[in-house]
Write a protein that holds these residues in place. Structure first.
Motif, PDB file in Angstrom:
ATOM      1  N   GLY A   1      14.521  23.955-110.851  1.00 37.21           N
ATOM      2  CA  GLY A   1      15.657  23.233-111.415  1.00 37.21           C
ATOM      3  C   GLY A   1      16.690  22.829-110.369  1.00 37.21           C
ATOM      4  O   GLY A   1      16.849  23.487-109.347  1.00 37.21           O
ATOM      5  N   ASN A   2      17.367  21.711-110.653  1.00 37.30           N
ATOM      6  CA  ASN A   2      18.521  21.337-109.845  1.00 37.30           C
ATOM      7  C   ASN A   2      19.621  22.373-110.025  1.00 37.30           C
ATOM      8  O   ASN A   2      19.662  23.087-111.030  1.00 37.30           O
ATOM      9  CB  ASN A   2      19.069  19.989-110.329  1.00 37.30           C
ATOM     10  N   VAL A   3      20.564  22.421-109.087  1.00 41.28           N
ATOM     11  CA  VAL A   3      21.760  23.222-109.354  1.00 41.28           C
ATOM     12  C   VAL A   3      22.450  22.616-110.572  1.00 41.28           C
ATOM     13  O   VAL A   3      22.486  21.396-110.756  1.00 41.28           O
ATOM     14  CB  VAL A   3      22.732  23.265-108.151  1.00 41.28           C
ATOM     15  N   ALA A   4      22.982  23.500-111.424  1.00 40.22           N
ATOM     16  CA  ALA A   4      23.625  23.051-112.657  1.00 40.22           C
ATOM     17  C   ALA A   4      25.027  22.517-112.353  1.00 40.22           C
ATOM     18  O   ALA A   4      25.769  23.112-111.567  1.00 40.22           O
ATOM     19  CB  ALA A   4      23.723  24.202-113.642  1.00 40.22           C
ATOM     20  N   THR A   5      25.374  21.402-113.002  1.00 43.93           N
ATOM     21  CA  THR A   5      26.697  20.820-112.789  1.00 43.93           C
ATOM     22  C   THR A   5      27.790  21.822-113.148  1.00 43.93           C
ATOM     23  O   THR A   5      28.800  21.944-112.437  1.00 43.93           O
ATOM     24  CB  THR A   5      26.836  19.534-113.639  1.00 43.93           C
ATOM     25  N   GLU A   6      27.580  22.568-114.243  1.00 42.56           N
ATOM     26  CA  GLU A   6      28.574  23.568-114.648  1.00 42.56           C
ATOM     27  C   GLU A   6      28.788  24.589-113.539  1.00 42.56           C
ATOM     28  O   GLU A   6      29.922  24.993-113.251  1.00 42.56           O
ATOM     29  CB  GLU A   6      28.104  24.332-115.902  1.00 42.56           C
ATOM     30  N   ASP A   7      27.676  25.045-112.928  1.00 44.69           N
ATOM     31  CA  ASP A   7      27.776  26.077-111.894  1.00 44.69           C
ATOM     32  C   ASP A   7      28.486  25.532-110.646  1.00 44.69           C
ATOM     33  O   ASP A   7      29.283  26.233-110.015  1.00 44.69           O
ATOM     34  CB  ASP A   7      26.373  26.601-111.527  1.00 44.69           C
ATOM     35  N   VAL A   8      28.198  24.272-110.305  1.00 43.20           N
ATOM     36  CA  VAL A   8      28.838  23.659-109.133  1.00 43.20           C
ATOM     37  C   VAL A   8      30.329  23.455-109.391  1.00 43.20           C
ATOM     38  O   VAL A   8      31.173  23.736-108.526  1.00 43.20           O
ATOM     39  CB  VAL A   8      28.156  22.318-108.771  1.00 43.20           C
ATOM     40  N   VAL A   9      30.672  23.006-110.601  1.00 40.48           N
ATOM     41  CA  VAL A   9      32.094  22.785-110.911  1.00 40.48           C
ATOM     42  C   VAL A   9      32.846  24.124-110.905  1.00 40.48           C
ATOM     43  O   VAL A   9      33.961  24.218-110.371  1.00 40.48           O
ATOM     44  CB  VAL A   9      32.253  22.054-112.263  1.00 40.48           C
ATOM     45  N   TYR A  10      32.232  25.171-111.458  1.00 37.78           N
ATOM     46  CA  TYR A  10      32.868  26.492-111.421  1.00 37.78           C
ATOM     47  C   TYR A  10      33.129  26.903-109.970  1.00 37.78           C
ATOM     48  O   TYR A  10      34.242  27.299-109.602  1.00 37.78           O
ATOM     49  CB  TYR A  10      31.994  27.542-112.119  1.00 37.78           C
ATOM     50  N   LEU A  11      32.085  26.811-109.139  1.00 42.90           N
ATOM     51  CA  LEU A  11      32.208  27.179-107.720  1.00 42.90           C
ATOM     52  C   LEU A  11      33.357  26.424-107.051  1.00 42.90           C
ATOM     53  O   LEU A  11      34.203  27.026-106.375  1.00 42.90           O
ATOM     54  CB  LEU A  11      30.893  26.846-106.991  1.00 42.90           C
ATOM     55  N   LEU A  12      33.393  25.096-107.256  1.00 42.24           N
ATOM     56  CA  LEU A  12      34.386  24.289-106.530  1.00 42.24           C
ATOM     57  C   LEU A  12      35.786  24.486-107.109  1.00 42.24           C
ATOM     58  O   LEU A  12      36.757  24.616-106.358  1.00 42.24           O
ATOM     59  CB  LEU A  12      33.953  22.820-106.518  1.00 42.24           C
ATOM     60  N   ASP A  13      35.896  24.545-108.438  1.00 45.63           N
ATOM     61  CA  ASP A  13      37.196  24.831-109.071  1.00 45.63           C
ATOM     62  C   ASP A  13      37.811  26.104-108.495  1.00 45.63           C
ATOM     63  O   ASP A  13      38.976  26.138-108.109  1.00 45.63           O
ATOM     64  CB  ASP A  13      37.022  25.080-110.585  1.00 45.63           C
ATOM     65  N   ARG A  14      36.999  27.161-108.472  1.00 41.83           N
ATOM     66  CA  ARG A  14      37.511  28.470-108.044  1.00 41.83           C
ATOM     67  C   ARG A  14      37.727  28.517-106.536  1.00 41.83           C
ATOM     68  O   ARG A  14      38.344  29.446-106.033  1.00 41.83           O
ATOM     69  CB  ARG A  14      36.544  29.589-108.462  1.00 41.83           C
ATOM     70  N   SER A  15      37.178  27.534-105.827  1.00 46.35           N
ATOM     71  CA  SER A  15      37.324  27.506-104.369  1.00 46.35           C
ATOM     72  C   SER A  15      38.416  26.540-103.930  1.00 46.35           C
ATOM     73  O   SER A  15      38.579  26.287-102.731  1.00 46.35           O
ATOM     74  CB  SER A  15      35.989  27.104-103.723  1.00 46.35           C
TER      75      SER A  15
END
Lengths: 313, 313
Positions: free
Chosen positions: B253-267
């Protein structure tokens, strides 16, 4: 230049199995530990000395420890949350028995989480952990402390880095064998982990540091790498990613040992652990649990090997 | 100092749905795209102009694109693998229609993978991608190129960084709008990604770079973060982690958009995308597919919010 080395602490037999609905027989736990050691794991959290009615999965702690092989170079770790637990851990060593080689205590970085989990304030949990370390050391037993919920609290949200650093400083005064930073609920991100490790390292000096991460929001492996880059000495992981009921809607599994070993192998960091043996242990473990283990590396396999190795560079 | 910003390219409608066993009706795809745009996504890979018999999930490319809203500030991307595909993409813009705003071409970093996927050598795939970029630009259409399998090949194993850098340099001569580095089979690790991005950046100068990662071995999010830290301008992700048959034993699977947005939001990295709206889109999407979407953030939820926000800092 010698390769960088990271020690893996396998927490599956305790943190992993504790959250499984099924209570595994002692001999299956022992077979699991044997397979993990055969794969090259040298530190294992094997039991928890908590009240057997509270955690029935760990009720066989003494019997399990008594039956472990007296293997040199391996460290068996028991979790203890209070003096009573420490006494039980010490008793496993009575009469010249090998018993546990180290106890792990826990201090919690948020008051709400500490209250719900252990009926203590965060400060009280630090005092208890410090007391356990001092008492264990006075009896000649190695002791380390995990600081929990350092990346966030399920009830309070944000946890101040300064608070974690202050807790680490107070714990370090007791001279534990190691301090672990634990993202217990899997909310951390790599930049946060790098900052935490860096600031705690600066505060506690030479005390070895360990990282403990959960894959709840898919940042576990990124956080492991951030912690390794920031200079931790050891990483917790559990076979298959067992732990925290990974199949519940709000999953909180530990990072999988297979996934951590893949990451570190491919990054040129030595662990002494054999990935194929871990993947085989995962397959064996599946037959003793009610659900598949979430490790992605176990499902996908390691780095592809060319069919004809002679043709490969 | 303004917040760092990363553009997300949502590849779910193409890369994600293409690998689903079920062929979704055009109107469901369009509703998916609407929900993604409502969540704040501004770049979307919406279709693939490949032979409809080869990829029946994409057979409605023209009908889908014709029905997309003419929304300003959004970029619709179509995948093209040859001149015939480019002609179809250009035809969507005929007669003053909006059509696709950009085409994406692909070059593959290993000969074995290029042969199996596209019946070309790696060099031939570079030549085709360069030709597509030049032809598209000559017709006034933006074009970018994805370099595939840059972290490893399923048949050959290791892929030389120098080879990827050389491909990137050749592609850059055609002046594409962007070059993407894709870990197509999900074998990469962060240190490798950082090196690739750094060396490609040095070789191609001002051409914007994009990262495309798969979560096959749980390193996807770690690789996204490494790419962001190494200076990419955009990241591919797919709603829920759709893509590459995530439920097969060897998931890709591709990285999930939700997971990427969580990572970047929190970073502290801005994406302009609303996580709650994405999680709602995930829940809606589930009803139109045969299996749950693997995003862990969609399952676990975002960062915990204190029950009484007034009490929180």
């Amino acid at each position: 230049m010698p390769k960088r080395r990271i020690a893996l602490v396998e927490v599956g037999p305790r943190d992993g199995l504790q959250n499984q609905p099924r209570v595994l027989p002692t001999e299956i736990k022992r077979a699991m530990i044997d397979r993990l050691m055969a794969a090259g794991i040298e530190r294992l959290e094997v039991a928890s000395f908590v009240h057997p009615e509270r955690v029935p999965q760990m009720a066989d702690a003494e019997a399990l420890v008594a039956g472990l092989p007296d293997r040199p170079g391996v460290q068996y770790i028991g979790l203890v949350l209070n003096r009573r637990g420490l006494d039980r851990a010490l008793a496993t060593r009575a009469g010249g028995a090998r018993g546990v080689d180290q106890v792990g205590a826990v201090a919690i970085a948020s008051d709400s989480f500490a209250t719900k989990n252990q009926g203590q304030t965060a400060d009280e949990s630090v005092a208890v952990a410090v007391d356990i370390v001092r008492a264990a050391r006075a009896r000649g037993l190695s002791a380390q402390v995990t600081l929990s919920a350092v990346c966030g609290c399920p009830f309070e949200g944000r946890v101040d880095v300064a608070r974690v650093v202050d807790m680490a400083r107070r714990v370090a005064e007791a001279e534990p064998a190691e301090i672990a930073l634990a993202d217990t609920i899997g909310v951390g991100v790599p930049a946060q982990v790098a900052e935490l490790v860096g600031r705690v390292r600066a505060a506690v000096g030479p005390v070895p540091l360990r990282g403990h991460f959960h894959d709840t929001r898919n940042t576990g492996i990124a956080n492991v790498w951030a912690a390794v880059e920031a200079g931790v000495d050891a990483i917790d992981a559990s076979l298959g990613g067992l732990g925290g009921c990974p199949f519940a809607p709000r999953a909180t599994g530990n990072v999988a040992t297979e996934d951590v070993v893949y990451l570190l192998d491919r990054s040129g960091v030595a662990t002494g652990v054999d990935l194929d043996a871990l993947i085989a242990a995962n397959a064996w473990m599946r037959d003793h649990l009610d659900a598949p283990l979430p490790s992605r590396v176990a499902r996908a396999g390691g780095f592809p090997r060319p069919k004809n190795d002679a043709d490969a560079a």
